[in-house]
Enzyme design. Structure first.
Site, PDB file in Angstrom:
ATOM      1  N   CYS A 108      29.721 130.461  53.755  1.00 59.90           N
ATOM      2  CA  CYS A 108      28.932 131.669  53.463  1.00 59.90           C
ATOM      3  C   CYS A 108      27.630 131.501  54.242  1.00 59.90           C
ATOM      4  O   CYS A 108      26.926 130.506  54.053  1.00 59.90           O
ATOM      5  CB  CYS A 108      28.660 131.745  51.963  1.00 59.90           C
ATOM      6  SG  CYS A 108      27.273 132.761  51.473  1.00 59.90           S
ATOM      7  N   CYS A 133      24.362 130.878  52.308  1.00 55.89           N
ATOM      8  CA  CYS A 133      24.359 129.571  51.641  1.00 55.89           C
ATOM      9  C   CYS A 133      24.205 128.473  52.702  1.00 55.89           C
ATOM     10  O   CYS A 133      23.534 127.463  52.492  1.00 55.89           O
ATOM     11  CB  CYS A 133      25.653 129.347  50.877  1.00 55.89           C
ATOM     12  SG  CYS A 133      26.102 130.691  49.781  1.00 55.89           S
TER      13      CYS A 133
HETATM   14  P1  FAD Z   1      29.700 124.110  41.533  1.00 53.25           P
HETATM   15  O1  FAD Z   1      28.240 124.336  41.589  1.00 53.25           O
HETATM   16  O2  FAD Z   1      30.520 124.533  42.694  1.00 53.25           O
HETATM   17  O3  FAD Z   1      29.899 122.555  41.272  1.00 53.25           O
HETATM   18  C1  FAD Z   1      31.172 121.936  41.378  1.00 53.25           C
HETATM   19  C2  FAD Z   1      31.214 120.820  40.358  1.00 53.25           C
HETATM   20  O4  FAD Z   1      30.202 119.862  40.665  1.00 53.25           O
HETATM   21  C3  FAD Z   1      30.908 121.267  38.941  1.00 53.25           C
HETATM   22  O5  FAD Z   1      32.048 121.719  38.283  1.00 53.25           O
HETATM   23  C4  FAD Z   1      30.344 120.005  38.329  1.00 53.25           C
HETATM   24  O6  FAD Z   1      31.374 119.124  37.960  1.00 53.25           O
HETATM   25  C5  FAD Z   1      29.590 119.375  39.463  1.00 53.25           C
HETATM   26  N1  FAD Z   1      28.155 119.715  39.488  1.00 53.25           N
HETATM   27  C6  FAD Z   1      27.576 120.940  39.397  1.00 53.25           C
HETATM   28  N2  FAD Z   1      26.244 120.823  39.502  1.00 53.25           N
HETATM   29  C7  FAD Z   1      25.988 119.531  39.660  1.00 53.25           C
HETATM   30  C8  FAD Z   1      24.790 118.782  39.827  1.00 53.25           C
HETATM   31  N3  FAD Z   1      23.599 119.372  39.877  1.00 53.25           N
HETATM   32  N4  FAD Z   1      24.882 117.448  39.933  1.00 53.25           N
HETATM   33  C9  FAD Z   1      26.079 116.812  39.905  1.00 53.25           C
HETATM   34  N5  FAD Z   1      27.242 117.468  39.760  1.00 53.25           N
HETATM   35  C10 FAD Z   1      27.197 118.797  39.649  1.00 53.25           C
HETATM   36  N6  FAD Z   1      26.030 130.217  45.772  1.00 53.25           N
HETATM   37  C11 FAD Z   1      25.191 131.280  45.698  1.00 53.25           C
HETATM   38  O7  FAD Z   1      25.453 132.222  44.964  1.00 53.25           O
HETATM   39  N7  FAD Z   1      24.019 131.301  46.449  1.00 53.25           N
HETATM   40  C12 FAD Z   1      23.684 130.282  47.285  1.00 53.25           C
HETATM   41  O8  FAD Z   1      22.652 130.350  47.973  1.00 53.25           O
HETATM   42  C13 FAD Z   1      24.570 129.157  47.382  1.00 53.25           C
HETATM   43  N8  FAD Z   1      24.301 128.129  48.218  1.00 53.25           N
HETATM   44  C14 FAD Z   1      25.198 127.111  48.337  1.00 53.25           C
HETATM   45  C15 FAD Z   1      24.932 126.076  49.241  1.00 53.25           C
HETATM   46  C16 FAD Z   1      25.846 125.059  49.407  1.00 53.25           C
HETATM   47  C17 FAD Z   1      25.545 123.951  50.394  1.00 53.25           C
HETATM   48  C18 FAD Z   1      27.086 125.069  48.668  1.00 53.25           C
HETATM   49  C19 FAD Z   1      28.110 123.990  48.871  1.00 53.25           C
HETATM   50  C20 FAD Z   1      27.331 126.075  47.769  1.00 53.25           C
HETATM   51  C21 FAD Z   1      26.404 127.105  47.572  1.00 53.25           C
HETATM   52  N9  FAD Z   1      26.637 128.117  46.660  1.00 53.25           N
HETATM   53  C22 FAD Z   1      25.762 129.174  46.586  1.00 53.25           C
HETATM   54  C23 FAD Z   1      27.762 128.044  45.720  1.00 53.25           C
HETATM   55  C24 FAD Z   1      27.317 127.387  44.388  1.00 53.25           C
HETATM   56  O9  FAD Z   1      26.591 126.199  44.612  1.00 53.25           O
HETATM   57  C25 FAD Z   1      28.517 127.025  43.521  1.00 53.25           C
HETATM   58  O10 FAD Z   1      29.389 126.212  44.257  1.00 53.25           O
HETATM   59  C26 FAD Z   1      29.279 128.246  43.011  1.00 53.25           C
HETATM   60  O11 FAD Z   1      28.434 129.101  42.304  1.00 53.25           O
HETATM   61  C27 FAD Z   1      30.426 127.814  42.064  1.00 53.25           C
HETATM   62  O12 FAD Z   1      29.880 127.126  40.942  1.00 53.25           O
HETATM   63  P2  FAD Z   1      30.697 126.252  39.942  1.00 53.25           P
HETATM   64  O13 FAD Z   1      30.178 126.542  38.572  1.00 53.25           O
HETATM   65  O14 FAD Z   1      32.137 126.441  40.165  1.00 53.25           O
HETATM   66  O15 FAD Z   1      30.310 124.732  40.219  1.00 53.25           O
END
Ligand code: FAD
Length: 437
Positions: free
Chosen positions: A359, A362
């Protein structure tokens, strides 16, 4: 989250107050200055690790590049003039604009400076980078106006996002594959061991490796906090409305909903803030020298920007509970050196993984924030070089590119905003509880 942070002697309330009253208002102003709002980035670099899923077509992922005509002339002129007031006139600017190479600015510089520039370029390519830098001269690199492309909810989620986060933690955080992160959606089985083995592993690590994990987790928490604070609440007649999404915040950070993981992640965010704060206080002498100019071509604006930056440095220096990075890499010389190198390579790999984020928006903010953190680490491990900086000539031992400076301050600005937003969420949660009673 309240209390004292692990691995350093600092309490959360002190950071909250310091950030709210001193740092946040100033860093916000700084991010609006021309020097800091335009970031040159290549969003088209292919993912070096796996075949990409293709760029997402989510509307909110789109990044609007900034037309060249809008970029201040001094910034466009490139890296050649970023430090020297000597370059501050139109003739030299034109020369610089034509120049593709550092060498082309020779006619405006003394032999001594020419040599220094060659050294700088060599230094830039040398080993001390914690990040893989984009080649600013690549035709695919574009200026982006950060104010017009704020970091917020984009809808990027699911397997592509998980793959990136997973690869960061699994392959780059010194973690053996047999240890699973708590609540990891990609873990093969999630028995009753909700994190116990993971935290036993983490506690058994040396300080440096534990710090590494905390930095990444803090960055992850910051990104996710921003998307909760700037969520697409509704869209009527094509007009979006953005704001705080309490439900999303609770899903990610509530102690009960996350089985205690949320507060741990937020503590890591504070830890990351402390690390970058420390780096800013350390790098202050570099910017305090009169030879360093935040050059955009507008003399008055540039002087204002510099004095604002110096006043932020002054504040960072006044913070009484800094993280002491001397405790890192402090063992025997050989062991410490190889650990530092390992640390640097892992971090560099993470900066390359950012080219796999599917994205654009992101990816933009992911690249900027990893570059900012990489720059902070470079500063923390260059203490001796910074102490030895000459007052009136370019330095051989330590230098920062404009891209690094912009990334450093904007990345810190993001953390400062995250901590501020956390307080906003506290108030919103209190209100929502009152209404429920
Ligand atoms: P995710 O955030 O994808 O996390 C995956 C798993 O990692 C979680 O289930 C948990 O087990 C673990 N986890 C979560 N947080 C933490 C933590 N802080 N420390 C350790 N473990 C953790 N989305 C947007 O809407 N706007 C953005 O600007 C954006 N920027 C992004 C930048 C990057 C580099 C990436 C890789 C992703 C970005 N995303 C962004 C997507 C967002 O970060 C999440 O991946 C998405 O919202 C899905 O969230 P999720 O709840 O499935 O868990």
């Amino acid at each position: 989250v309240v209390g004292v942070l692990d691995d350093c002697l600092c309490d959360i309330t002190s950071i909250d107050n310091f950030n709210t009253y001193k740092i946040f208002p100033k860093i916000k102003q700084l991010q609006e200055r021309d020097y800091f709002r335009y970031y040159k980035v290549n969003l088209k670099r292919p993912c070096p690790f796996w075949a990409e899923d293709g760029h997402c077509s989510i509307k909110d992922c789109h990044v609007e590049p900034c037309p060249e005509s809008k970029i201040p002339v001094g910034i466009k002129a490139g890296p050649s003039n970023k430090y020297l007031k000597v370059a501050n006139n139109t003739k030299e600017l034109q020369d610089c604009e034509q120049a593709n190479k550092l060498g082309a600015i020779n006619n405006t510089l003394s032999n001594q400076s020419k040599e220094a520039f060659i050294d700088w370029a060599r230094y830039d390519d040398s080993q001390d980078h914690f990040c893989e830098l984009d080649d600013e001269r690549s035709p695919a690199a574009q200026y982006v106006d950060l104010l017009l492309n704020p970091e917020r909810y984009t809808g990027y989620k699911g397997s592509s996002a998980w793959r990136v986060w997973n690869s960061i933690y699994e392959e780059n955080c010194f973690k053996p594959r047999s240890v699973y992160r708590p609540l990891n959606p990609l873990a093969p089985s999630r028995g009753e061991d909700d994190g116990e083995s993971f935290y036993t592993w983490l506690e058994g690590l040396c300080l440096e490796k534990r710090v590494f994990y905390k930095l990444i987790s803090g960055l992850h928490a910051s990104i996710n906090l921003h998307l909760c604070a700037n969520y697409l609440l509704e869209e009527t007649w094509g007009k979006p409305s953005w704001g705080h999404n309490i439900k999303e915040f609770k899903r990610r950070f509530d102690p009960v909903e996350t089985k205690g993981e949320g507060p741990r992640r937020l503590k890591n965010l504070y830890f990351l803030y402390l690390i970058e704060l420390r780096a800013l206080s350390k790098v202050a002498p570099y910017f305090e020298r009169s030879i360093v100019d935040l050059y955009t071509g507008n003399v008055e604006d540039d002087a204002d920007t510099k004095s604002l930056l110096l006043s932020i440095f002054q504040d960072t220096k006044s913070f009484p509970m800094h993280f002491n990075e001397k405790s890192m890499f402090a063992g025997n010389k050989k062991g410490a050196k190889s650990l530092k190198e390992e640390f640097r390579l892992h971090f560099k790999n993470i900066s390359r993984i950012m080219d796999c984020v599917g994205c654009d928006k992101c990816r933009l903010w992911g690249k900027l924030q990893t570059q900012g953190l990489g720059t902070a680490l470079k500063i923390l491990f260059s203490e001796k070089e910074i102490q030895k900086l000459p007052e009136n000539s370019p330095s051989k031992g330590f230098q920062l590119t404009r891209q690094e400076i912009v990334a450093l301050l904007n990345a810190f600005g993001r953390l400062s905003t995250s901590i501020r937003e956390l307080q906003n969420f506290k108030v919103l949660l209190q209100h929502s509880r009152c209404h429920c009673m």
